[in-house]
Structures are given as C-alpha cells and as structure tokens.
Design an enzyme around this catalytic site. Structure first.
Site, PDB file in Angstrom:
ATOM      1  N   HIS A  13     -90.147  13.996   4.266  1.00  0.00           N
ATOM      2  CA  HIS A  13     -89.850  12.573   3.994  1.00  0.00           C
ATOM      3  C   HIS A  13     -89.128  12.004   5.219  1.00  0.00           C
ATOM      4  O   HIS A  13     -87.959  12.298   5.443  1.00  0.00           O
ATOM      5  CB  HIS A  13     -88.941  12.447   2.763  1.00  0.00           C
ATOM      6  CG  HIS A  13     -88.601  11.036   2.408  1.00  0.00           C
ATOM      7  ND1 HIS A  13     -88.718  10.531   1.143  1.00  0.00           N
ATOM      8  CD2 HIS A  13     -88.135   9.997   3.155  1.00  0.00           C
ATOM      9  CE1 HIS A  13     -88.347   9.268   1.115  1.00  0.00           C
ATOM     10  NE2 HIS A  13     -87.981   8.916   2.341  1.00  0.00           N
ATOM     11  N   HIS A  15     -88.786   8.382   7.936  1.00  0.00           N
ATOM     12  CA  HIS A  15     -89.142   7.025   8.390  1.00  0.00           C
ATOM     13  C   HIS A  15     -89.143   7.041   9.913  1.00  0.00           C
ATOM     14  O   HIS A  15     -88.096   7.222  10.526  1.00  0.00           O
ATOM     15  CB  HIS A  15     -88.116   6.000   7.893  1.00  0.00           C
ATOM     16  CG  HIS A  15     -88.002   5.972   6.400  1.00  0.00           C
ATOM     17  ND1 HIS A  15     -88.714   5.099   5.616  1.00  0.00           N
ATOM     18  CD2 HIS A  15     -87.277   6.731   5.546  1.00  0.00           C
ATOM     19  CE1 HIS A  15     -88.435   5.311   4.343  1.00  0.00           C
ATOM     20  NE2 HIS A  15     -87.566   6.303   4.269  1.00  0.00           N
ATOM     21  N   LEU A  16     -90.329   6.849  10.497  1.00  0.00           N
ATOM     22  CA  LEU A  16     -90.419   6.883  11.963  1.00  0.00           C
ATOM     23  C   LEU A  16     -90.477   5.486  12.576  1.00  0.00           C
ATOM     24  O   LEU A  16     -90.424   5.356  13.793  1.00  0.00           O
ATOM     25  CB  LEU A  16     -91.640   7.705  12.397  1.00  0.00           C
ATOM     26  CG  LEU A  16     -91.547   9.206  12.083  1.00  0.00           C
ATOM     27  CD1 LEU A  16     -92.848   9.912  12.460  1.00  0.00           C
ATOM     28  CD2 LEU A  16     -90.369   9.855  12.787  1.00  0.00           C
ATOM     29  N   ARG A  17     -90.600   4.450  11.720  1.00  0.00           N
ATOM     30  CA  ARG A  17     -90.653   3.053  12.193  1.00  0.00           C
ATOM     31  C   ARG A  17     -91.851   2.836  13.110  1.00  0.00           C
ATOM     32  O   ARG A  17     -92.810   3.571  13.074  1.00  0.00           O
ATOM     33  CB  ARG A  17     -89.338   2.651  12.895  1.00  0.00           C
ATOM     34  CG  ARG A  17     -88.065   2.982  12.115  1.00  0.00           C
ATOM     35  CD  ARG A  17     -88.018   2.350  10.746  1.00  0.00           C
ATOM     36  NE  ARG A  17     -86.676   2.417  10.173  1.00  0.00           N
ATOM     37  CZ  ARG A  17     -86.416   2.461   8.880  1.00  0.00           C
ATOM     38  NH1 ARG A  17     -87.403   2.451   8.009  1.00  0.00           N
ATOM     39  NH2 ARG A  17     -85.183   2.491   8.441  1.00  0.00           N
ATOM     40  N   ASN A  41     -93.183   2.361   4.624  1.00  0.00           N
ATOM     41  CA  ASN A  41     -92.513   1.068   4.406  1.00  0.00           C
ATOM     42  C   ASN A  41     -92.279   0.307   5.707  1.00  0.00           C
ATOM     43  O   ASN A  41     -91.181  -0.130   6.010  1.00  0.00           O
ATOM     44  CB  ASN A  41     -91.207   1.237   3.611  1.00  0.00           C
ATOM     45  CG  ASN A  41     -90.169   2.075   4.315  1.00  0.00           C
ATOM     46  OD1 ASN A  41     -90.494   2.926   5.136  1.00  0.00           O
ATOM     47  ND2 ASN A  41     -88.902   1.837   4.005  1.00  0.00           N
ATOM     48  N   LYS A 100     -96.778   6.533  -2.123  1.00  0.00           N
ATOM     49  CA  LYS A 100     -95.351   6.356  -2.357  1.00  0.00           C
ATOM     50  C   LYS A 100     -95.073   5.148  -3.240  1.00  0.00           C
ATOM     51  O   LYS A 100     -95.491   4.033  -2.926  1.00  0.00           O
ATOM     52  CB  LYS A 100     -94.668   6.175  -0.986  1.00  0.00           C
ATOM     53  CG  LYS A 100     -93.194   5.831  -1.040  1.00  0.00           C
ATOM     54  CD  LYS A 100     -92.357   7.015  -1.482  1.00  0.00           C
ATOM     55  CE  LYS A 100     -90.902   6.637  -1.658  1.00  0.00           C
ATOM     56  NZ  LYS A 100     -90.070   7.064  -0.561  1.00  0.00           N
ATOM     57  N   HIS A 137     -89.630   6.952  -5.199  1.00  0.00           N
ATOM     58  CA  HIS A 137     -88.251   6.523  -4.963  1.00  0.00           C
ATOM     59  C   HIS A 137     -87.695   6.193  -6.342  1.00  0.00           C
ATOM     60  O   HIS A 137     -88.040   5.167  -6.928  1.00  0.00           O
ATOM     61  CB  HIS A 137     -88.208   5.306  -4.040  1.00  0.00           C
ATOM     62  CG  HIS A 137     -86.810   4.854  -3.736  1.00  0.00           C
ATOM     63  ND1 HIS A 137     -86.246   4.978  -2.475  1.00  0.00           N
ATOM     64  CD2 HIS A 137     -85.842   4.323  -4.522  1.00  0.00           C
ATOM     65  CE1 HIS A 137     -84.996   4.530  -2.511  1.00  0.00           C
ATOM     66  NE2 HIS A 137     -84.726   4.115  -3.745  1.00  0.00           N
ATOM     67  N   HIS A 175     -85.662  12.403  -2.227  1.00  0.00           N
ATOM     68  CA  HIS A 175     -84.223  12.313  -1.938  1.00  0.00           C
ATOM     69  C   HIS A 175     -83.368  12.342  -3.201  1.00  0.00           C
ATOM     70  O   HIS A 175     -82.644  11.387  -3.503  1.00  0.00           O
ATOM     71  CB  HIS A 175     -83.884  11.093  -1.073  1.00  0.00           C
ATOM     72  CG  HIS A 175     -84.649   9.837  -1.372  1.00  0.00           C
ATOM     73  ND1 HIS A 175     -84.680   9.272  -2.619  1.00  0.00           N
ATOM     74  CD2 HIS A 175     -85.412   9.054  -0.580  1.00  0.00           C
ATOM     75  CE1 HIS A 175     -85.424   8.192  -2.585  1.00  0.00           C
ATOM     76  NE2 HIS A 175     -85.887   8.039  -1.361  1.00  0.00           N
ATOM     77  N   ASP A 247     -85.283  12.065   4.991  1.00  0.00           N
ATOM     78  CA  ASP A 247     -85.116  10.622   4.797  1.00  0.00           C
ATOM     79  C   ASP A 247     -84.435   9.988   6.006  1.00  0.00           C
ATOM     80  O   ASP A 247     -83.699   9.004   5.873  1.00  0.00           O
ATOM     81  CB  ASP A 247     -84.335  10.299   3.507  1.00  0.00           C
ATOM     82  CG  ASP A 247     -84.578   8.866   3.045  1.00  0.00           C
ATOM     83  OD1 ASP A 247     -85.478   8.195   3.596  1.00  0.00           O
ATOM     84  OD2 ASP A 247     -83.860   8.410   2.145  1.00  0.00           O
ATOM     85  N   HIS A 251     -81.794   2.459  11.809  1.00  0.00           N
ATOM     86  CA  HIS A 251     -81.638   1.003  11.877  1.00  0.00           C
ATOM     87  C   HIS A 251     -80.773   0.696  13.090  1.00  0.00           C
ATOM     88  O   HIS A 251     -79.845   1.453  13.388  1.00  0.00           O
ATOM     89  CB  HIS A 251     -80.894   0.463  10.647  1.00  0.00           C
ATOM     90  CG  HIS A 251     -81.685   0.513   9.382  1.00  0.00           C
ATOM     91  ND1 HIS A 251     -82.664  -0.396   9.076  1.00  0.00           N
ATOM     92  CD2 HIS A 251     -81.638   1.367   8.339  1.00  0.00           C
ATOM     93  CE1 HIS A 251     -83.186  -0.114   7.888  1.00  0.00           C
ATOM     94  NE2 HIS A 251     -82.580   0.964   7.426  1.00  0.00           N
TER      95      HIS A 251
HETATM   96  O1  DOR Z   1     -81.601   4.516   2.786  1.00  0.00           O
HETATM   97  C1  DOR Z   1     -82.793   4.321   2.800  1.00  0.00           C
HETATM   98  N1  DOR Z   1     -83.407   3.802   3.886  1.00  0.00           N
HETATM   99  N2  DOR Z   1     -83.514   4.606   1.713  1.00  0.00           N
HETATM  100  C2  DOR Z   1     -84.801   4.281   1.620  1.00  0.00           C
HETATM  101  O2  DOR Z   1     -85.392   4.539   0.606  1.00  0.00           O
HETATM  102  C3  DOR Z   1     -85.482   3.553   2.706  1.00  0.00           C
HETATM  103  C4  DOR Z   1     -84.816   3.778   3.979  1.00  0.00           C
HETATM  104  C5  DOR Z   1     -85.261   2.851   5.082  1.00  0.00           C
HETATM  105  O3  DOR Z   1     -86.462   2.660   5.231  1.00  0.00           O
HETATM  106  O4  DOR Z   1     -84.400   2.363   5.816  1.00  0.00           O
HETATM  107 ZN    ZN Z   2     -86.920   7.198   2.580  1.00  0.00          ZN
END
Ligand code: DOR
Ligand code: ZN
Length: 350
Positions: A13, A15-17, A41, A100, A137, A175, A247, A251
C-alpha cells in the site's frame, strides 16, 4: 550488534503521487521494495486500465536508481461505473492488483469515492469471479461518530456485512489502526490486513502530548496505546493474514503544516528501519520476514523474492539524518523514521 536477514520485502500500500513529487519519492520505494501496490487517489483518480498502464510507465521512468526488481502493481479507484473488461484485462495482464474503495470524504482525494459498499455490487461480483482483491479504506464518514471510533464503526456497518454476503470476495482491510480491524480479519477466512510502520510505532499521545506534530497526522488517525499493542501483537505473531503496507503518503510541508493540515505520512525512506525496530523492541525479529516479505506475497499471489536484505542494528546510533527532502519544484517533504534510521543499516545480500 543484531543482524536479521529477510527476503526482499513488498509494500502492499503506497502513494507514489505524480510529476515532481513522484520523481522525488519513488527511488525510496524502489530501493528496498520489490512489489509496490500503488494507490489510485491521484487527481483525477486512476479509474481505467489505460490510465493505470500510463501511470505505471510514469512510475518506472521516474526511478533513477538501478532497481530491476521494482515492480509496481496498479490499483483502480472503485467507482460504480468501472469497466468490467478493464478489471478483467488488467488482472490477466497482471497490471492491476486490486480495486480500492474510498469512503467519500474520508481522506486525501477521496471525494469521488462511495458512501456504501453495497452500491458497488455489480463490480464486486466481477472482482469475486476474477479473484481480484478488494482494498478497503475502512473509515466511517458519519459526523456523529468520534474520529477514533470510525474504523470500528465502518467495519461493523459495511465490511462485516459484505464479507458475510460475499464469502468468495477477498478483502484487504488497509492500514488497520485498531483491534477491531485485527479481530475482523481474524474472524473471516477471506479477510486480510495491512499494517503501517507508523501505526505500529506510534500512538495518539505521540501526536498530541508534547506539542502538536502534524507529521504524525494520517488517516485513519493513529489511535491509542492499547490499539497499538494489538497491532504489534498481530504483526509480530507470524499470522499470515497480516503484512506490511507502508501507506507512505508524501505531502509538501506547506500542506502538512497548514492551518488545515493534510493527512499522510511519508515513511517510504525508513519504513523497514521503523518496522525492524518495532519487532526488535518486541523481541520478535524472527517474525520480521513473515510480516515484510512472505505473508503479503502469498496473499497477493507472488512467489517470495529470491533477493535478500540484511538489516543490522548497531549498538551506537549513526548521526541523525536530515529529515527534509526537497522536490524539483522546491517543495519540502518531511521524512518519518529518522531516529530508527540512525539505529539500523540495510544492505542487499550480493
Ligand atoms: O493519511 C492518509 N493519506 N491516508 C490516506 O488514506 C490517504 C493518504 C494520502 O493520499 O495522502
Ligand atoms: Zn493510503
């Protein structure tokens, strides 16, 4: 000095953006992880096979280190109108590893998610037929529910009824942050659970007791010490239903330390060091490989990697590292786990 050897881990799991953020963070995942199950996402979200293929290509072309083992597996953002053939072809081609479900409004870029799993039955039936995992989620968005109870409530109202109704659909509770998640996964044969390094190593006092630490804010929110103990027990038990999903969710600092802070912890750089330290402190390093490298591979249908990593815990901490990364556009991102990183060294076994 303590040494532990493990097959190369997978991150089930992450997030690579995209764009500059992707370029800044992807090497940290490619460095020590073989498979990466990549969350959809983005804005707009990844909802078609074509988008998933193109995102996978962007990920691979952003890797700037030598990492021939790195094999990102894509996910589709569950929408009622997902095209069944995209699921079928993506699954057969092994591009897509799951779909997802995001409760709308629960977390970052979840606005296009759903309110109830029951609204997705036709898609879920296709997935059950294929054997494709549903990734959930699990967090209620009911404003009357306390933030620390939202996982348990969503599991009770949404996930348990679905598991009872569709025993042939396999589900990963992503998570897991509470004992409710652990209990539910243990109660249903077709349920599995990923656990993050931050939910294993922190509790809510770490976020709030000594000044407010936005870098520890994520969804589902880190819960009590008692819940953390339940997660550590499950992760270190060797139970093959539980495995690592970082996870990792970068950011920019401007969004993390804003008046309304974004949820997400960037832990990919030191996820293994943090996880190893949890297992070390619990006297369970002999179970580390099950959690990081074998349980998840079995769940998602991959052989265990033949590459191996050796993790060494030094008696003396290495000098602390800088905990900020700067992207090509000048954004800064805070790294999670620098203290653990100072204790551990990782090498690939030649
Ligand atoms: O803390 C989180 N950040 N939980 C998530 O489910 C998404 C993720 C994000 O994409 O920043
Ligand atoms: Zn996540």
């Amino acid at each position: 000095m303590t040494v532990v050897e493990i097959p190369m881990p997978d991150d089930w799991h992450v997030h690579l953006r995209d764009d500059e953020m992707l370029a800044a963070v992807v090497d940290y995942s490619a460095r020590w992880f073989r498979q990466a199950l990549v969350m959809p996402n983005l804005v707009p979200p990844v909802t078609t096979l074509e988008q998933a293929r193109s995102y996978r290509d962007r990920i691979l072309s952003s890797v700037s280190i030598e990492a021939p083992w790195f094999d990102p597996r894509m996910t589709l953002y569950l929408r009622p109108d997902l095209v069944a053939d995209d699921l079928r072809h993506g699954w057969v081609e092994r591009v897509i590893g799951g779909a997802k479900f995001y409760p709308a409004g629960a977390t970052t870029n979840s606005d296009l998610g759903g309110t109830s799993l029951a609204d997705f039955m036709p898609v879920l039936e296709v997935m059950a037929e294929l054997g494709m995992p549903l990734l959930v989620h699990a967090e209620s968005t009911d404003p009357d529910i306390d933030i620390f109870d939202r996982e348990a409530v969503f599991l009770e109202r949404e996930v348990a009824p679905l598991l009872a109704r569709m025993p042939e659909l396999s589900v990963t509770v992503e998570h897991i942050s509470t004992s409710a998640g652990i209990d539910l996964v243990r109660a249903y044969p077709q349920a599995f659970g990923s656990i993050t390094p931050h939910h294993l190593s922190c509790d809510r006092s770490d976020i709030l007791a000594n000044g407010m630490r936005p870098e520890l804010y994520c969804k589902p929110v880190i819960n009590s010490a008692e819940h953390r103990r339940a997660l550590v027990e499950a992760a270190t038990s060797g139970d093959d239903k539980f495995f690592l999903g970082t996870d990792s969710a970068p950011h920019p600092l401007s969004a993390k330390e804003a008046r309304v802070a974004k949820a997400g912890i960037f832990n990919a750089p030191f996820a293994l060091e943090v996880t190893a330290e949890v297992f070390f402190q619990n006297g369970s390093l002999d179970q580390l490989a099950a959690f990081t490298s074998t349980n998840g591979a079995a769940r998602y249908g991959h052989p265990v990697s033949e590459r191996r990593l050796v993790l060494t815990r030094h008696g003396d901490a290495n000098p602390p590292r800088d905990d900020l990364l700067t992207t090509a556009t000048g954004d800064q991102v805070r790294l999670f786990g620098v203290n653990e990183a100072a204790l551990w060294a990782i090498d690939q076994v030649a």
